[in-house]
Enzyme design. Structure first.
Site, PDB file in Angstrom:
ATOM      1  CB  CYS A 141      -0.914  -0.029   1.222  1.00  0.00           C
ATOM      2  SG  CYS A 141      -1.776   1.497   1.573  1.00  0.00           S
ATOM      3  CB  CYS A 193       0.339   1.703   4.150  1.00  0.00           C
ATOM      4  SG  CYS A 193      -1.384   1.182   4.050  1.00  0.00           S
TER       5      CYS A 193
END
Length: 104
Positions: A28, A31
């Site tokens: 991600c 993230c």
């Protein structure tokens, strides 16, 4: 920051302390964007235990909790949900700190 190892551990954290779960995944990009400043966020809120949850390892848990996008945050104290910051949008340090500040 702790790294969640089991669903049993999730239940223990959830029911015994003020905790903020950070739902994330290695792949991600959003993230990875928050990774550099998360230690500073953790340091600013010592009253919380922070636990990182790998979405891919705990997919069923994420489905049960309604975690649709990552990174997302879910806060509990003594088994009671205090709040959630759940979306698929990129989050800034200021947004995360504001979410935590407004929990109580």
């Amino acid at each position: 920051m702790h790294i969640l190892q089991s669903t049993e551990e999730f239940e223990q954290f959830k029911s015994s302390t003020a905790v903020i779960f950070e739902f994330t995944a290695d792949w991600c990009g959003d993230c990875r964007f928050i990774d550099p400043f998360m230690p500073e966020v953790v340091e600013k809120f010592p009253e919380y235990t922070f636990v990182k949850v790998d979405r891919d390892k705990f997919l069923d848990l994420c489905i049960d909790l309604g975690i649709i996008g990552i990174p997302s945050f879910l806060a509990y104290e003594n088994g009671i949900e205090l709040g959630r910051f759940v979306s698929k949008d990129r989050k800034t340090q200021q947004e995360i700190e504001s979410f935590i500040s407004n929990l109580k």
